[in-house]
Enzyme design. Sequence first.
Site, short mmCIF file in Angstrom:
data_model
loop_
_atom_site.label_atom_id
_atom_site.label_comp_id
_atom_site.label_asym_id
_atom_site.label_seq_id
_atom_site.Cartn_x
_atom_site.Cartn_y
_atom_site.Cartn_z
CD GLU A 1 -1.37 -2.35 2.01
OE1 GLU A 1 -2.36 -3.25 2.38
OE2 GLU A 1 -0.44 -2.60 2.07
CE1 TYR B 1 -0.40 12.52 16.85
CE2 TYR B 1 -0.14 12.03 14.66
CZ TYR B 1 0.12 12.85 15.60
OH TYR B 1 1.10 13.84 15.64
CD1 TRP C 1 1.95 13.76 11.43
CD2 TRP C 1 1.80 13.18 9.51
NE1 TRP C 1 3.12 13.81 11.13
CE2 TRP C 1 3.15 13.72 9.75
CE3 TRP C 1 1.19 13.00 8.15
CZ2 TRP C 1 3.92 13.62 8.71
CZ3 TRP C 1 2.38 12.84 7.12
CH2 TRP C 1 3.56 13.32 7.40
#
Length: 145
Positions: free
Chosen positions: A58, A127, A129
């Site tokens: 990926e 999270y 980023w």
Amino acid sequence: MTTQPHPVDRELVQAAADVARTRCRGDNHTMAAAARTRDGRIVTAVNAYHFTGGPCAELVLIGTAAAQGAYELDTIVAVGDRDRGIVPPCGRCRQALLDYFPALRVIVGEGDRVRAVRITDLLPETYVWADHQLGAAEAGSPGEG
């Protein structure tokens, strides 16, 4: 909360399976990925296994797509070599895919449970980023982990 699955892009699954069957050889390349770009193209890639933590298929696909001028991906799937079928992305890939393509659909499951789900369904309460983006610090974007 999980949303309803999207239709499965069978052509995309077949493209990844074909690459896994024909290009994955030995221990260095064991996974293939295929993604559908927003303009309808299919981009494929294989992992580059290395004991230092070589990139998953990926992640290689993100770079391959960019090298081909495809910066917006709609759907992605990974397929293992030796007829292992669809393999869901690992945690590192889930985070990277979310960061690059927050509306991405990911094909997961096996047999009659194959489905396309949003990347956010695979990585809830993620999270964020955002610190890498220009102006994020000035805007006070969340992102501290």
